[in-house]
Every structure is written in structure tokens, then in C-alpha cells.
Design a protein around this motif. Structure first.
Motif, mmCIF file in Angstrom:
data_model
loop_
_atom_site.group_PDB
_atom_site.id
_atom_site.type_symbol
_atom_site.label_atom_id
_atom_site.label_comp_id
_atom_site.label_asym_id
_atom_site.label_seq_id
_atom_site.Cartn_x
_atom_site.Cartn_y
_atom_site.Cartn_z
ATOM 1 N N UNK A 1 58.809 -64.601 24.259
ATOM 2 C CA UNK A 1 60.110 -65.727 23.300
ATOM 3 C C UNK A 1 60.537 -65.895 25.244
ATOM 4 N N UNK A 2 60.555 -65.518 26.447
ATOM 5 C CA UNK A 2 61.009 -65.291 27.420
ATOM 6 C C UNK A 2 60.382 -66.123 28.654
ATOM 7 N N UNK A 3 59.231 -66.327 28.416
ATOM 8 C CA UNK A 3 58.799 -67.416 29.246
ATOM 9 C C UNK A 3 58.957 -68.489 28.239
ATOM 10 N N UNK B 1 67.869 -63.165 22.576
ATOM 11 C CA UNK B 1 67.941 -62.831 24.462
ATOM 12 C C UNK B 1 68.871 -63.934 25.008
ATOM 13 N N UNK B 2 69.406 -65.153 23.844
ATOM 14 C CA UNK B 2 70.081 -65.985 24.536
ATOM 15 C C UNK B 2 71.703 -65.336 24.375
ATOM 16 N N UNK C 1 59.645 -64.658 14.273
ATOM 17 C CA UNK C 1 60.187 -63.527 14.940
ATOM 18 C C UNK C 1 60.140 -64.595 16.108
ATOM 19 N N UNK C 2 59.769 -64.540 16.522
ATOM 20 C CA UNK C 2 59.739 -64.956 17.887
ATOM 21 C C UNK C 2 61.250 -65.922 18.472
ATOM 22 N N UNK C 3 61.671 -66.938 17.120
ATOM 23 C CA UNK C 3 62.801 -67.374 17.315
ATOM 24 C C UNK C 3 63.410 -66.525 17.054
ATOM 25 N N UNK C 4 63.202 -65.451 16.398
ATOM 26 C CA UNK C 4 64.745 -64.200 16.490
ATOM 27 C C UNK C 4 65.290 -62.978 18.166
ATOM 28 N N UNK D 1 70.137 -71.991 28.168
ATOM 29 C CA UNK D 1 69.532 -71.113 26.906
ATOM 30 C C UNK D 1 69.731 -71.880 25.803
ATOM 31 N N UNK D 2 70.877 -72.082 24.926
ATOM 32 C CA UNK D 2 70.829 -72.786 24.413
ATOM 33 C C UNK D 2 70.551 -73.681 23.733
ATOM 34 N N UNK D 3 70.125 -75.025 24.045
ATOM 35 C CA UNK D 3 69.711 -75.937 24.553
ATOM 36 C C UNK D 3 67.733 -75.530 24.879
ATOM 37 N N UNK D 4 67.307 -74.306 25.305
ATOM 38 C CA UNK D 4 66.056 -74.828 26.010
ATOM 39 C C UNK D 4 65.916 -73.348 24.256
ATOM 40 N N UNK D 5 66.823 -73.325 23.851
ATOM 41 C CA UNK D 5 66.356 -73.034 22.564
ATOM 42 C C UNK D 5 66.012 -73.676 21.118
#
Lengths: 417, 341
Positions: free
Chosen positions: B95-97, B313-314, B305-308, B268-272
Motif C-alpha cells: 500500500x505504501x508503495x 496510512x493516509x 485489505x490493501x485499500x484499508x 495522499x487523498x488523491x493517491x487514495x
């Protein structure tokens, strides 16, 4: 109290000004003889009233060379007012550029067909400038009649719930407990979550409802106890009670900051006098944070109204403005009508809140207000008379000129000088 | 003065004197407390309520934490509710990546921090102007301000966007900074109102005293009004930061502007929001680098899971920031205790 003082000052300052003016008049007296030579003479309202001049006489043009001077404020007051403008200057510029201009723009859009085209904003002139309005009242009235009362009952029920809940939580968080920091951090979570992208995930996964509580039973009880028009509103509030809790994060923090600002010596003094915690709350905490309650109520109202998860009207507006695929799409000007009507409704609700929390004026201030209003009225009347007098003068002079030229016969009534 | 008086109050525990007989009165005092001290029952009551309602707020977070550590099998297994069978931290790594975390963190801090700092200063300034001075247009101005707060964003957004692009502000941080500088930033109205109410509570006598001592209008503003309303400014800072941080739509339309292709600020929010797109490449590169995550499941497809993990993290930087700053609340109170006599 503060208002009182300033009002008193006003009255006090008014009196010395009058005296000063009287002194001025003494100096002016020799000049008064040369009145005829001078074209105009400035006088304040007080002077005119004090000099015993007949106001009605002014009308006849007898004293035509008097000009009314508006009473000036004291130097300090003028300077303070200047500083006020200086401090609020950034906002003034911003309001003119980024607020009033868009508002006028949106008014302009209402009479045009505006939509987002390929090259940004496209605005077309419509054959019938009122077409948007026609369409709006034709199509939307029906849904608005059901939506608006629903919205209003929802607001009336949920705003007090949120404000009271936030106040309670802020009081609890302010107690000297262990782990205060952790609790405060937890109660900050809603601020982050509600404004962020997380909320939609939560709503999707159903985490914002209590699954364990049997809401059906509560709903049934409410239905049987309350009249039907209230029951539906109460039910919707009960169903979204968790959502309501989520929306109170900001208010908790504002209250917390406000409560902490209260002078602790007040409580100490109250305790020495035998006041209990309960009394302290009603007599010290609540009055002190009253402006904050108002602020929070307004904030709650506005933020709930503007939240598309909570208020279907906002969704409607967005649909009409941007959802070019949806059937209800009507262009930007059309959406503006919707939005403006909605904001007037919200404005009325805010007005009610302001009325509820407006500081009560005592008799003294009321009296002063009354006197001031009277003064203003007289001033206006005087100015009016003045204007009429000038007009008459001009007429009269014209008349005289014409008379000199021998074009018009002399008529009686317009001054026989 | 007040500092000294406060100190003995706080550390007091439920009353228990050295060695005394257990009487009814003592018991009552222990349970109900005295005037200086909360009793055991009251404390218990406070804790119970705080924990219960705190749980409502924490529940989704717990859920997210637990989901973010599951692998695909656990996600699909309906018998796994809270605790995953094998805890997987590799979700976070991917997710960080996918978020390009450090770069987007920096962008987020920039995009939230700069307008926020400006906003705090300007709102304090304007709020003080409204609270302290009387002038002719004050009423209409405040009315207009409240009205602009009420007005749905959709009314002013399109004209503003057109205006910004005409002025060339879109596509840069200017479109956030300049409105903030002019007191028209993100929800500036509420911040001005907060500052206004707090500055109104600063005793007028204090400011007048300072002015008699020779302080000008500006000095009395930043030496007296600001310190006594520090709590308000902190609140303004926090809200403003969080709201700018979380602002997805405006960031996308204004700061990105029309040149979407240019990589400007990836918060971060846009990346999300773009997480689904970014995920595939990130997952592929993690796998390709050879460091397999231990268990056999290959994370080529996105799952909850990845999305959470990414969402958590954000949010995390905001929580850390708040945890650090909330101490300031207490300190600012001490300051006001001195001035607010």
C-alpha cells in the motif's frame, strides 16, 4: 455590559459636542450678520434644534442658506473604525473578488443556459430569459414540498442533539481524568474521518450504524407515542444517531477550547460561596460559552445542510449542476436557482438560531436605541427639507429669471420677495 | 497565581486518608466525591461514557486495522471476523508503495500546511478586527460572511473556477494560497467566527491597559489578544489542516487545474482515489523484486485489505499530529489563566 458602556459613551460624547458647538456658535455670531453674503452655512442637527429655528420655516425658503452637517464621531472612534477596516481589509478584498463577483455571476447564469462544455464554461443566451425559472417551478415544486419540511424537521431535531451531545462530551473530556490525551485523540477521529474519504468506505461497510441495537423496537415505540408528523423525523434521527455522533467532532473541540478558556478563579469563587458543580455549570459554564453554543449551532446547521450524505437537497443541486448524464440535469443556471432557494431556507433557520441566542438588551440600551432612532429620523427629515428647499430655490430663481426676461407673468404664492 | 492554586487540585486521588475507620460518611465521600474532587462513582460514570462513545468512533478504525492485515483467504472466510489467521504486514508495504507514500506525504503537508498557516494568521487578523473595533459596515460585512458560509459550495464554485483560470491560478498552489490570504479559503468563515467569539471574550480592559502603556493596535493584538486566544488558534489550525488535507475535490479541480498530465501535487487523498490504478504496478514491482511476502498468495489483484491499509496510512499523520498538539490545549489554558483576570 460592554455594549452598554459604549452606548453610554456615545451619549456622553454627544453632550460635550453640543456644548462645543454652542461655543462655536458664539464665534460664528458676528458672521451671522454677514449671512446674506455667505452662500451656505453649515449647521449640525443639534444646532438647528437648539437654535430654536422653526424647522417648518426651512421649508418656506426663509433660511435657505443653512446646510445640515452630519455629526462627526470623536477622533478616537474614527481612528478605531479605521483600524477596524484595516484589520478586516483582507477579507473585504476577498469578499469583493471571490464572493460578490461569483454571486453576481450566478445570478447572471440563472437567466442563461450555462453548462460545462468542451472549452470550459459555455454560456448561451436563451430565447426566453425566464425559461430556467419556468422549468424550475414546473418540475421541482412537487419534490420541494416534501423535501423541505423533511429537511427542516431533521435539522430542528438533530442540531440540538449534536450541540448538547458535544457540550456533554467536552465537559467530560475536560475532567481531570487519566488518559485524557488518548481520549481527546479518539474524539478527534470524527473530524478526520467525516471530512475524508474514509466516510464513504464506512457507510459502505455499515460501520456507522449500531448493528446490535434493535432499532425496530425503538421506532415502533416512537410511532405509537408521537404524532405521525413528528414520528418520522424522530425516527430518522434515531436511525442515524451514530451518524449524528460522527458529525459532532468539530463541535466537541470548539466547546473544549471554550471551556478551557473560562477563568478558573470563577469556579473557585463559586465553590467558596458554596456552589455545587451543578450550579457552577448553569451559572458559570453555560453563560460563558453561550456565544460558542450559538456558533456551534450555526456550524452544525450549515455543515449538515451542506453534507451530501445527510441532506438529499444538496445531492439534487449537484445533480442538476454537474450530472450531465442524469435525467434531472438542467444546466448550471438552473441549479443556481435551486441552490439559492435552498440557501434562503437555511438562512431563515440561521436567523432563528441567532434570535434564540441573541444577547438580551436591557431597558437602558433599548431607551438609547429609541432616542438614536428618533435622532436619525429627525436628521433624515431635515435633510429632506433641505433638499426640497434647494429645489424650491432653484425653481424660484428660474422663475425670477424668466420674470426678468418678461416671459412669464407673475404668479402669487411662490415667495413674494 | 492560578498556577499555584491549580497544582494541588489535579493529582488528587479518591479520598483515602492514612488509617481511619471505615465509616458511612467516608464511604459516601469516596463514592460521590467532595467539591474539589470527583468521587469514584462520578469518575466511573465519566469513564464508562467516554469509553462507550469512544468505541463508536474507534470501531471502524479497529475494523480497518483488522481487515488491513488479512490476506485473501481470511477476507473470504466468513468465520474470520476480527483476528486474521496469519497477520500480514506485507499489505502495508504494498500500500505504501502504491501510494508513493513519502512523496505524497510531503505533497500533502505542503498543500495542507501552507494555506493553513496563512489562513490561521488571516482569520485571526480579521476576527480581531470584527471583535475589537466598531465600524459602520461591520454588521453588513458579518452578515455577508455568514451568508457566504450558508451558500452551497456549488453556487460559487463554477464562477470561481472560471475566475481562477482566467487569473492563471489554477494548476498551482496559488489557487489555495491566495483565497486563504484573502480570508476566503476553505471554510474560512467558520474560522473567522471562531476567532471572533474568542477575541470577544478577551477583556477589553486588558487591551485598553496595554494601550495606555503605549502599545499600538498591532502590538496589543499580537501581545495580548493572540496569547489569550491560543486555544482558538490551535483549533483553527487543526481544523484547517485536516480539511485541507482531506480536500479531494477542490484539490483536484483547482490545484491540478487543466494540466492533469503534469505531476504537480499528489496528496495522499488523491493517491487514495487513484489507488486502484496505481496498485497493479506497485504490486507487480514488489513481486518482481524477489522479496516475496512469505506466504504464497500473490497480490496481483486488489482487495479490501490493501485499500484499508492505504486508507489507514493516509489518516495516520493527522492522528499523530493531533496527539502531539493536543497537549498544547492545556498549556494554552495556563497562559490564559494569567491574562484572563
Amino acid at each position: 455590559m460592554k455594549i452598554n458602556d459604549s452606548e453610554k459613551e456615545n451619549v456622553k460624547t454627544a453632550a460635550p459636542v453640543e456644548e462645543a458647538k454652542v461655543a462655536d456658535k458664539k464665534e460664528e455670531k458676528p458672521k451671522e450678520k454677514k449671512k446674506r453674503e455667505k452662500k451656505t452655512r453649515t449647521m449640525t442637527v443639534e444646532e438647528i434644534l437648539n437654535s430654536g429655528m422653526d424647522v417648518t420655516q426651512l421649508k418656506t425658503g426663509n433660511d435657505k442658506k443653512v446646510k445640515i452637517k452630519v455629526k462627526q464621531k470623536s477622533k478616537l472612534k474614527r481612528r478605531e473604525a479605521r483600524m477596524g477596516y484595516l484589520f478586516t481589509f483582507p477579507w473585504l478584498v476577498g469578499a469583493a473578488l471571490l464572493l460578490i463577483y461569483p454571486i453576481f455571476n450566478s445570478f447572471w447564469f440563472m437567466f442563461h443556459r450555462a453548462f460545462a462544455g468542451a472549452a470550459g464554461m459555455e454560456i448561451r443566451v436563451m430565447p426566453n430569459p425566464m425559461a430556467n425559472f419556468d422549468k424550475f417551478f414546473l418540475k421541482e415544486t412537487k419534490s420541494l414540498i416534501t423535501l423541505v419540511p423533511e429537511y427542516i424537521t431533521k435539522m430542528i431535531l438533530s442540531v440540538p442533539v449534536i450541540v448538547v451531545f458535544a457540550l456533554l462530551m467536552a465537559m467530560l473530556l475536560n475532567l481531570p481524568l487519566k488518559g485524557k490525551g488518548i481520549f481527546r485523540t479518539i474524539y478527534f477521529l470524527p473530524v478526520i474521518v467525516v471530512s475524508g474519504p474514509v466516510m464513504s468506505y464506512l457507510a459502505g461497510s455499515g460501520a456507522n450504524t449500531i448493528t446490535a441495537v434493535d432499532t425496530q423496537a425503538i421506532n415502533n415505540t416512537i410511532n405509537s407515542v408521537l404524532p405521525s408528523f413528528l414520528a418520522s423525523g424522530v425516527n430518522s434521527v434515531m436511525n442515524s444517531i451514530i451518524t449524528i455522533l460522527w458529525y459532532s467532532g468539530v463541535q466537541i473541540l470548539i466547546f473544549l477550547a471554550a471551556i478551557q478558556k473560562i477563568d478558573t478563579s470563577l469556579y473557585e469563587a463559586a465553590k467558596i460561596d458554596g456552589g455545587s458543580g451543578w450550579e457552577c455549570f448553569w451559572k458559570i459554564t453555560l453563560p460563558t460559552i453561550k456565544p460558542m453554543i450559538m456558533l456551534n449551532a450555526i456550524y452544525t446547521l450549515v455543515s449538515l445542510s451542506g453534507d451530501s450524505n445527510y441532506n438529499p437537497i444538496i445531492v439534487n443541486i449537484q445533480d442538476r449542476a454537474f450530472g450531465s448524464q442524469s435525467a434531472t440535469y438542467g444546466g448550471y443556471g438552473y441549479a443556481c436557482i435551486y441552490a439559492w432557494i435552498f440557501s434562503v431556507i437555511v438562512l431563515i433557520l440561521v436567523g432563528i438560531i441567532l434570535l434564540l441566542f441573541a444577547p438580551k438588551k436591557d431597558a437602558y440600551t433599548k431607551q438609547i436605541k429609541k432616542v438614536k432612532r428618533l435622532e436619525k429620523k429627525t436628521r433624515k427629515q431635515l435633510a429632506k427639507t433641505q433638499r426640497r428647499m434647494e429645489r424650491n430655490n432653484k425653481k424660484f430663481e428660474k422663475h425670477l429669471e424668466k420674470q426678468k426676461a418678461g416671459k412669464v407673468k407673475v404668479k402669487g404664492g411662490l415667495g413674494n420677495e | 497565581m492560578s498556577k499555584k492554586e491549580k497544582e494541588p487540585k489535579q493529582p488528587k486521588q479518591p479520598k483515602q486518608k492514612k488509617k481511619t475507620r471505615f465509616t458511612k460518611d467516608k464511604f459516601r465521600k469516596f463514592m460521590m466525591g467532595t467539591k474539589d474532587d470527583l468521587g469514584f462513582l462520578k469518575k466511573l460514570f465519566a469513564y464508562v461514557i467516554l469509553i462507550c462513545i469512544g468505541f463508536i468512533f474507534l470501531y471502524p478504525i479497529f475494523k480497518m486495522i483488522s481487515v488491513s492485515m488479512m490476506n485473501l483467504d481470511d477476507l473470504l472466510d466468513s468465520s474470520v471476523q476480527w483476528i486474521p489467521k496469519n497477520i500480514q504486514t506485507s499489505n502495508y508495504r504494498i500500500a505504501l508503495k502504491a501510494l508513493d507514500f513519502w512523496q505524497s506525504l510531503w505533497d500533502s503537508i505542503l498543500i495542507a500546511g501552507i494555506p493553513t498557516l496563512i489562513q490561521v494568521v488571516v482569520c485571526a487578523f480579521v476576527g480581531y478586527g470584527f471583535a475589537r473595533f466598531n465600524f459602520k459596515l461591520k454588521g453588513p460585512m458579518m452578515g455577508l460572511m455568514i451568508f457566504s458560509f450558508i451558500l452551497p459550495v456549488s453556487v460559487t464554485m463554477i464562477p470561481n473556477f472560471v475566475l481562477y483560470s482566467q487569473l492563471g491560478w489554477t494548476g498551482s498552489l496559488k489557487s489555495f494560497i491566495i483565497p486563504a490570504l484573502l480570508g476566503q479559503g476553505l471554510k474560512s468563515q467558520i474560522f473567522i467566527l471562531i476567532c471572533w467569539t474568542f477575541f470577544k471574550q478577551v477583556p477589553q480592559a486588558l487591551i485598553e491597559a496595554a494601550q495606555i502603556d503605549g502599545a499600538g493596535y498591532f502590538k496589543s493584538f499580537y501581545r495580548i489578544a493572540i496569547p489569550s486566544a491560543a486555544g482558538a488558534l490551535l483549533v483553527v489550525f487543526l481544523f484547517s489542516f485536516v480539511w485541507y488535507w482531506n480536500e479531494e475535490y477542490l484539490t483536484h479541480t483547482f490545484v491540478y487545474g487543466n494540466n492533469d498530465s503534469k505531476t504537480l501535487y499528489h496528496t495522499l487523498v488523491l493517491q487514495l482515489r487513484k489507488f486502484n490504478d496505481n496498485f497493479a504496478s506497485a504490486a507487480a514491482s514488489t513481486n518482481g523484486s524477489g522479496t516475496s511476502s512469505g506466504n504464497g498468495s500473490t497480490p496481483t489483484t486488489i482487495n479490501e485489505a490493501y485499500r484499508m491499509a492505504a486508507t489507514l496510512v493516509s489518516m495516520l499523520p493527522l492522528l499523530i499530529m493531533y496527539f502531539v498538539l493536543q497537549r498544547q490545549f492545556v498549556e494554552s489554558v495556563d497562559k490564559t489563566g494569567i491574562t484572563g483576570e
